[in-house]
Design an enzyme around this catalytic site. Structure first.
Site, PDB file in Angstrom:
ATOM      1  CD  GLU A   1      -1.233   9.878   2.778  1.00 46.19           C
ATOM      2  OE1 GLU A   1      -1.134   9.071   1.837  1.00 46.19           O
ATOM      3  OE2 GLU A   1      -1.491   9.543   3.945  1.00 46.19           O
TER       4      GLU A   1
ATOM      5  CG  HIS B   1      -3.520  -3.403   3.156  1.00 46.85           C
ATOM      6  ND1 HIS B   1      -2.406  -3.024   3.875  1.00 46.85           N
ATOM      7  CD2 HIS B   1      -4.151  -2.266   2.820  1.00 46.85           C
ATOM      8  CE1 HIS B   1      -2.389  -1.696   3.986  1.00 46.85           C
ATOM      9  NE2 HIS B   1      -3.434  -1.218   3.339  1.00 46.85           N
TER      10      HIS B   1
ATOM     11  CD  GLN C   1      -0.282   5.273  -1.847  1.00 50.43           C
ATOM     12  OE1 GLN C   1       0.015   6.071  -0.958  1.00 50.43           O
ATOM     13  NE2 GLN C   1      -1.525   4.914  -2.084  1.00 50.43           N
TER      14      GLN C   1
ATOM     15  CB  CYS D   1      -0.997  -0.040   1.152  1.00 51.18           C
ATOM     16  SG  CYS D   1      -2.422   0.996   0.800  1.00 51.18           S
TER      17      CYS D   1
ATOM     18  CD  GLU E   1      -1.289  -6.215   5.001  1.00 47.84           C
ATOM     19  OE1 GLU E   1      -0.984  -6.450   3.810  1.00 47.84           O
ATOM     20  OE2 GLU E   1      -1.404  -5.064   5.464  1.00 47.84           O
TER      21      GLU E   1
HETATM   22  N1  GLN Z   1      -1.897   6.734   2.950  1.00 52.49           N
HETATM   23  C1  GLN Z   1      -2.045   6.011   1.729  1.00 52.49           C
HETATM   24  C2  GLN Z   1      -3.416   6.187   1.106  1.00 52.49           C
HETATM   25  O1  GLN Z   1      -4.344   6.569   1.757  1.00 52.49           O
HETATM   26  C3  GLN Z   1      -1.750   4.530   1.949  1.00 52.49           C
HETATM   27  C4  GLN Z   1      -2.717   3.854   2.851  1.00 52.49           C
HETATM   28  C5  GLN Z   1      -2.226   2.533   3.368  1.00 52.49           C
HETATM   29  O2  GLN Z   1      -1.043   2.240   3.337  1.00 52.49           O
HETATM   30  N2  GLN Z   1      -3.131   1.731   3.865  1.00 52.49           N
HETATM   31  O3  GLN Z   1      -3.581   5.943  -0.044  1.00 52.49           O
END
Ligand code: GLN
Length: 571
Positions: free
Chosen positions: A409, A546, A389, A385, A548
């Site tokens: 962000e 995710h 990014q 996630c 996991e």
């Molecule tokens: N902060 C990032 C977003 O909102 C990643 C979120 C995360 O890692 N769950 O896209």
């Protein structure tokens, strides 16, 4: 009719009720019955989405997009099933439903009161979640004696009257401290927890005692006298090396058989736990060991650090390790302490680097430095996630020479917003309040041919498993599948994020060697990048999802499996 097993905790919070509940479920399932598990959270938050992870641990995400307390994760892992969001009941949901109903005039003329309306709604929710199952295990969050869990205990007592005592049992999970200055295990706090529980008219059928070491007969007898239950219904659950041993240990005291007899149920099957036992053995004494650096943020509260914020990542690493007979030692690296200058020193000697999910700007540059170090030094890297990014940000800055590339962000005004909020998400955010505005739950991704990601989903059998699930989505949930040309290379993983890879930068990243190995195409045609990899690196893979949340002991998540394999081969 469903049989109910109610689990409540005494003495302290964090006593291990969640794992105990999950273990009981696992045991009953091994006896051949269908089992579901329900978590009651007495807080007023509607769901766990807005809770601070340093206080409550990880936010668990369900397939149908629920943001839930992490205990549901243990249930899914131990019961090997997908549990929907209705299986998490919070006080907030109960009150909101009752008040919404009152406003709609559904109780017209009645005085809406705590009793009976709140316990009635609690029981309605429990029945809805347990429909179709032979057993439902219900964990009541909090600790006996908390004001907050009284309505739930009251509701359970009412349920007992309604369905008969032969269909419901109560298990108290208690804690036996051994104060250091005494060196003796004390039963008094448990006696008090029993007394408090009795104030709700509930007398436990079983008491499971969490403790440093196994309970001796003297202590079991003491509790027998006090609680008026046979001492062989006082079960010992001492601290152990891995939580996956708990069902095996509880079964040494024939807990499953005793529970079935209490509920007048026959043995349908004699459990062997064969494959589970083998995996546990591999966790405890693996042939080989590796060290993984987990570079994260939520690491401290006051003088203590809470490792629960990444519990599913942790478990997924162990699952992959168990399948590969590799022991995984996880080291917590605080990304706030990592910088360009010290990355090498702090990360030297690790066999792999993992960047889990996260939010906000703290520690971001540290994570980017860790990714650069992994990429340039051929260290296996897995990004989840936010990890994906930031891997894009790192690549854009250092390989595509877009020096100021960033995610909006962190830097709203960056000239190169390689990660940003797409219009589709903006609409959701404008139309909602803060809760539930993320892209949540399972989404399909089509994987590209000849990629490492596809080969891992194929090798672990997940490609086939997910393909079989595609038809299960209801019409209202079709948006999870998006548009797909054909379903041969489609996989499903859960999501929890707002930001996405900016489609305008994809071709520039591709020109410099990054491969986008999977994407989701939304119904409006927007492509969301779901997986990346660097083919020239031994293992550099990241995902917007995710994974996991879908890893199990005996059925590890494909990306974790590939990551641990690469780490172990490199070593
Ligand atoms: N902060 C990032 C977003 O909102 C990643 C979120 C995360 O890692 N769950 O896209």
């Amino acid at each position: 009719m469903t049989k109910y097993i109610i689990v409540a905790g005494g003495v302290i919070s964090g006593v291990g009720k969640g794992v105990t509940t999950a273990s009981i479920g696992k045991i009953i399932k091994e006896y051949g019955y269908s089992v579901t598990a329900i978590k009651i959270d007495p807080y007023l938050n509607y769901d766990a989405g807005t809770l601070r992870p340093t206080e409550h641990g990880e936010v668990w995400v369900t397939d149908d997009g629920g943001e839930i307390d992490q205990d549901l994760g243990n249930y899914e892992r131990f019961l090997d099933m997908e549990i929907p969001k209705i299986n998490n009941i919070t006080s907030g949901q109960i009150y909101k439903t009752v008040i919404d109903r009152e406003r709609k005039g559904e109780y017209l003329g009645e005085t809406v009161q705590f009793i009976p309306h709140i316990p009635d709604e609690i029981r309605r929710r429990i029945k809805e979640s347990s429909k179709g199952y032979e057993f439902a295990i219900i964990e009541i969050g909090g600790t006996i004696g908390d004001f907050e869990n009284l309505p739930f205990l009251f509701a359970m007592k009412g349920m007992e009257r309604e369905i008969g005592k032969e269909n419901i049992i109560y298990i108290l999970v208690s804690y036996m401290p051994v104060p250091e200055h005494m060196g003796e295990m004390k039963t008094k706090p448990t006696q008090q927890a029993i007394k408090l529980l009795s104030e709700s008219g509930i007398f436990p059928d079983f008491i499971i005692c969490r403790s440093l070491s196994p309970l001796d007969d003297i202590r079991k007898k003491k509790i027998e006298t006090y609680a008026n239950i046979p001492s062989d219904y006082v079960i010992s659950e001492p601290d152990i090396d891995t939580i996956y041993r708990i069902p095996l240990d509880l079964e040494k005291e024939s807990l499953g058989y005793k529970i079935l007899s209490e509920l007048r149920m026959k043995l349908r099957k004699r459990p062997t736990f064969r494959s589970w036992k083998e995996l546990v053995k591999k966790i405890i004494s693996p042939s080989k060991k590796i060290r993984i650096a987990l570079v994260g943020k939520y690491l401290d509260i006051g003088n203590f650090s809470l490792k629960d914020s990444y519990i599913s990542v942790n478990e997924s690493l162990l699952h992959a390790g168990a399948s590969l007979d590799v022991g995984v030692e996880i080291e917590w690296i605080d990304s706030k302490k990592l910088e360009k200058e010290n990355a090498e020193k702090m990360l030297e000697g690790f066999d792999g680097i993992l960047i889990p999910g996260g939010f906000g700007n703290s520690g971001v540059e540290g994570k980017i430095s860790a990714i650069k170090y992994a990429r340039e030094n051929g260290i296996p890297f897995l990004g989840l996630c936010y990890g994906l990014q930031l891997a894009i940000v790192e690549y854009a800055r250092n390989v595509c020479t877009l020096k100021d590339a960033h995610t909006t962000e962190v830097d709203k005004d960056t000239k190169n917003p390689v990660i940003c909020i797409l219009n589709s998400q903006k609409n959701i955010m404008e139309n909602h309040d803060y809760g539930g505005t993320m892209r949540l739950g399972a989404y399909a991704a089509t994987l590209k041919k000849d990629t490492k990601v596809l080969s891992l989903y194929r090798e672990t059998g997940r490609l086939k498993e997910d393909r079989e699930k595609l038809g299960n989505y209801k019409k209202s949930e079709q948006f999870r599948l998006g548009k797909m040309e054909d379903d041969s290379n489609v996989v499903l993983e859960r999501h929890r994020h707002r930001y996405e890879v900016n489609p305008e930068y994809v071709s520039r990243l591709e020109e410099k060697g990054m491969v986008f190995s999977g994407c989701h195409i939304m119904e409006d045609g927007t492509s969301l990048m779901e997986y990346i990899e660097l083919p020239q690196h031994n293992f550099f893979v990241a995902t917007q999802s995710h994974p996991e949340f879908k890893s199990r002991l005996g059925n590890p998540s494909p990306l974790f499996y590939g990551f641990i394999k690469a780490c172990s081969e490199k070593k």
